[in-house]
Write a protein that holds these residues in place. Sequence first.
Motif, PDB file in Angstrom:
ATOM      1  N   THR A   1       0.841  -1.207   0.000  1.00 28.02           N
ATOM      2  CA  THR A   1       0.000   0.000   0.000  1.00 28.02           C
ATOM      3  C   THR A   1       0.874   1.255   0.000  1.00 28.02           C
ATOM      4  O   THR A   1       0.616   2.214  -0.744  1.00 28.02           O
ATOM      5  CB  THR A   1      -0.928  -0.005   1.225  1.00 28.02           C
ATOM      6  OG1 THR A   1      -1.683  -1.223   1.211  1.00 28.02           O
ATOM      7  CG2 THR A   1      -1.894   1.161   1.205  1.00 28.02           C
ATOM      8  N   ARG A   2       1.896   1.237   0.824  1.00 29.07           N
ATOM      9  CA  ARG A   2       2.778   2.412   0.904  1.00 29.07           C
ATOM     10  C   ARG A   2       3.425   2.703  -0.450  1.00 29.07           C
ATOM     11  O   ARG A   2       3.432   3.832  -0.938  1.00 29.07           O
ATOM     12  CB  ARG A   2       3.854   2.162   1.965  1.00 29.07           C
ATOM     13  CG  ARG A   2       4.749   3.354   2.244  1.00 29.07           C
ATOM     14  CD  ARG A   2       5.864   2.988   3.205  1.00 29.07           C
ATOM     15  NE  ARG A   2       6.794   2.010   2.675  1.00 29.07           N
ATOM     16  CZ  ARG A   2       7.748   2.290   1.786  1.00 29.07           C
ATOM     17  NH1 ARG A   2       7.889   3.526   1.337  1.00 29.07           N
ATOM     18  NH2 ARG A   2       8.566   1.353   1.345  1.00 29.07           N
ATOM     19  N   ARG A   3       3.945   1.642  -1.084  1.00 30.77           N
ATOM     20  CA  ARG A   3       4.634   1.834  -2.368  1.00 30.77           C
ATOM     21  C   ARG A   3       3.668   2.281  -3.468  1.00 30.77           C
ATOM     22  O   ARG A   3       3.970   3.162  -4.272  1.00 30.77           O
ATOM     23  CB  ARG A   3       5.314   0.538  -2.789  1.00 30.77           C
ATOM     24  CG  ARG A   3       6.506   0.189  -1.928  1.00 30.77           C
ATOM     25  CD  ARG A   3       7.224  -1.006  -2.480  1.00 30.77           C
ATOM     26  NE  ARG A   3       8.302  -1.423  -1.601  1.00 30.77           N
ATOM     27  CZ  ARG A   3       9.515  -1.723  -2.038  1.00 30.77           C
ATOM     28  NH1 ARG A   3       9.801  -1.653  -3.299  1.00 30.77           N
ATOM     29  NH2 ARG A   3      10.446  -2.122  -1.191  1.00 30.77           N
ATOM     30  N   PHE A   4       2.492   1.635  -3.510  1.00 30.52           N
ATOM     31  CA  PHE A   4       1.520   2.002  -4.549  1.00 30.52           C
ATOM     32  C   PHE A   4       1.034   3.435  -4.352  1.00 30.52           C
ATOM     33  O   PHE A   4       0.839   4.170  -5.324  1.00 30.52           O
ATOM     34  CB  PHE A   4       0.336   1.041  -4.516  1.00 30.52           C
ATOM     35  CG  PHE A   4       0.511  -0.172  -5.400  1.00 30.52           C
ATOM     36  CD1 PHE A   4       0.222  -0.109  -6.752  1.00 30.52           C
ATOM     37  CD2 PHE A   4       0.959  -1.369  -4.887  1.00 30.52           C
ATOM     38  CE1 PHE A   4       0.371  -1.220  -7.563  1.00 30.52           C
ATOM     39  CE2 PHE A   4       1.103  -2.478  -5.687  1.00 30.52           C
ATOM     40  CZ  PHE A   4       0.816  -2.411  -7.025  1.00 30.52           C
ATOM     41  N   GLU A   5       0.784   3.812  -3.113  1.00 36.50           N
ATOM     42  CA  GLU A   5       0.282   5.180  -2.883  1.00 36.50           C
ATOM     43  C   GLU A   5       1.342   6.214  -3.245  1.00 36.50           C
ATOM     44  O   GLU A   5       1.018   7.286  -3.773  1.00 36.50           O
ATOM     45  CB  GLU A   5      -0.164   5.324  -1.433  1.00 36.50           C
ATOM     46  CG  GLU A   5      -1.525   4.669  -1.200  1.00 36.50           C
ATOM     47  CD  GLU A   5      -2.066   4.913   0.185  1.00 36.50           C
ATOM     48  OE1 GLU A   5      -1.315   5.417   1.041  1.00 36.50           O
ATOM     49  OE2 GLU A   5      -3.252   4.580   0.408  1.00 36.50           O
ATOM     50  N   GLU A   6       2.571   5.881  -2.957  1.00 34.86           N
ATOM     51  CA  GLU A   6       3.659   6.794  -3.332  1.00 34.86           C
ATOM     52  C   GLU A   6       3.693   6.963  -4.857  1.00 34.86           C
ATOM     53  O   GLU A   6       3.832   8.082  -5.372  1.00 34.86           O
ATOM     54  CB  GLU A   6       4.986   6.210  -2.828  1.00 34.86           C
ATOM     55  CG  GLU A   6       6.162   7.154  -2.992  1.00 34.86           C
ATOM     56  CD  GLU A   6       7.451   6.487  -2.529  1.00 34.86           C
ATOM     57  OE1 GLU A   6       8.496   6.823  -3.087  1.00 34.86           O
ATOM     58  OE2 GLU A   6       7.395   5.617  -1.634  1.00 34.86           O
ATOM     59  N   GLN A   7       3.533   5.833  -5.546  1.00 28.41           N
ATOM     60  CA  GLN A   7       3.508   5.883  -7.009  1.00 28.41           C
ATOM     61  C   GLN A   7       2.315   6.698  -7.497  1.00 28.41           C
ATOM     62  O   GLN A   7       2.432   7.515  -8.408  1.00 28.41           O
ATOM     63  CB  GLN A   7       3.415   4.446  -7.550  1.00 28.41           C
ATOM     64  CG  GLN A   7       3.312   4.331  -9.058  1.00 28.41           C
ATOM     65  CD  GLN A   7       4.612   4.705  -9.747  1.00 28.41           C
ATOM     66  OE1 GLN A   7       5.650   4.106  -9.489  1.00 28.41           O
ATOM     67  NE2 GLN A   7       4.567   5.722 -10.591  1.00 28.41           N
ATOM     68  N   ARG A   8       1.154   6.488  -6.870  1.00 26.09           N
ATOM     69  CA  ARG A   8      -0.044   7.214  -7.307  1.00 26.09           C
ATOM     70  C   ARG A   8       0.108   8.711  -7.081  1.00 26.09           C
ATOM     71  O   ARG A   8      -0.267   9.525  -7.928  1.00 26.09           O
ATOM     72  CB  ARG A   8      -1.271   6.699  -6.538  1.00 26.09           C
ATOM     73  CG  ARG A   8      -2.580   7.171  -7.146  1.00 26.09           C
ATOM     74  CD  ARG A   8      -3.702   7.123  -6.165  1.00 26.09           C
ATOM     75  NE  ARG A   8      -3.487   8.102  -5.104  1.00 26.09           N
ATOM     76  CZ  ARG A   8      -3.976   7.999  -3.870  1.00 26.09           C
ATOM     77  NH1 ARG A   8      -4.694   6.944  -3.541  1.00 26.09           N
ATOM     78  NH2 ARG A   8      -3.751   8.930  -2.982  1.00 26.09           N
TER      79      ARG A   8
ATOM     80  N   ALA B   1       2.826  10.404  -7.073  1.00 30.26           N
ATOM     81  CA  ALA B   1       3.743  10.921  -8.095  1.00 30.26           C
ATOM     82  C   ALA B   1       3.029  11.067  -9.439  1.00 30.26           C
ATOM     83  O   ALA B   1       3.220  12.064 -10.158  1.00 30.26           O
ATOM     84  CB  ALA B   1       4.940   9.978  -8.237  1.00 30.26           C
TER      85      ALA B   1
END
Lengths: 151, 164
Positions: A11-18, A20
């Motif tokens: 979740t943390r990685r995907f949200e960071e990507q989103r 950006a």
Amino acid sequence: MNPRDLDGELTRRFEEQRRADEAEAPDFRELMARARAAAKGRDFAPARQGRWARRAVFTAAASVALAIGLYLLRSAPEPRMPSNAPTLADWKAPTDVLLQTPGAELLARLPVLLSPVPGGEADEREGAPGAREATPRSTQTKVPHRKGVES
Amino acid sequence: MTPEEIEAELERLHGAGFAWALACCGRRREDAEDVLQTSYLKVLDGRAKFAGRSSFKTFLFGVIRRTASETRRRNAWRGLRLDDWMRRKEPPASETVPEERLTLQAALARLARRQRQVLTLVFAMGMTVEEAAATLSISVGSARVHYDRGKRRLAGLIGAKERA
């Protein structure tokens, strides 16, 4: 990594990507203006008419193909009787010849009874009593007794 | 919904919609912008109608996904021109992207398309698996399978990449 940690990490990685990606999004007003300009430049009615026209053409083509198929199926040549073919009443089985046996004609007609012969078997049957006794003794066969046959 | 309400919803979801369009277009920015613009057009001119059976977000993301699929199919039919091919072969500008995001993008690129889409909708867009299934027009059971398998594979790929 346990499942809960894994979910949290993903979740943390995907949200960071989103976040950006969202930061790189084009301006909404600008995109809407472009969309409206594209909509004005392209009249949608003809496009829809074109869609209907395509559907109509497709339907017509399918109908024509169906009609041709049905016509071809129905107009398939029916088997015709040759002009010299025998009728059903005239037809004879090809194996009839096997039934023609010698003497078969005797079975095909009634027998004819001849008139009785005088003094023959008929008289004997009609009952002359003692007719057999009337036969002369001299004509009776006498079996000679042969010695030694019985002992 | 009135056109004004629809436009307000589109504006509210614009950032997330662009992120979703990027995910559907293999992270090609130009394609994502075209897909998003076409999707907005479809919603505004009534080619895509919101019937209220789901949330507006689910509806909009479904329109974006279908538009991206149509674009992909159209490009496949027409054949890719050389300049398109060259543009697609260009690697993304990676010098400014943090290592962790690059790892995630590389791992996602190796997943099946449906797995990638389900994971993006659930983890990045905050949808439930049921909402993701509605967005992708697949059954909830299929979405669960894609979610489980994709998550396991993604964790393995990220772990292997970071161990290396």
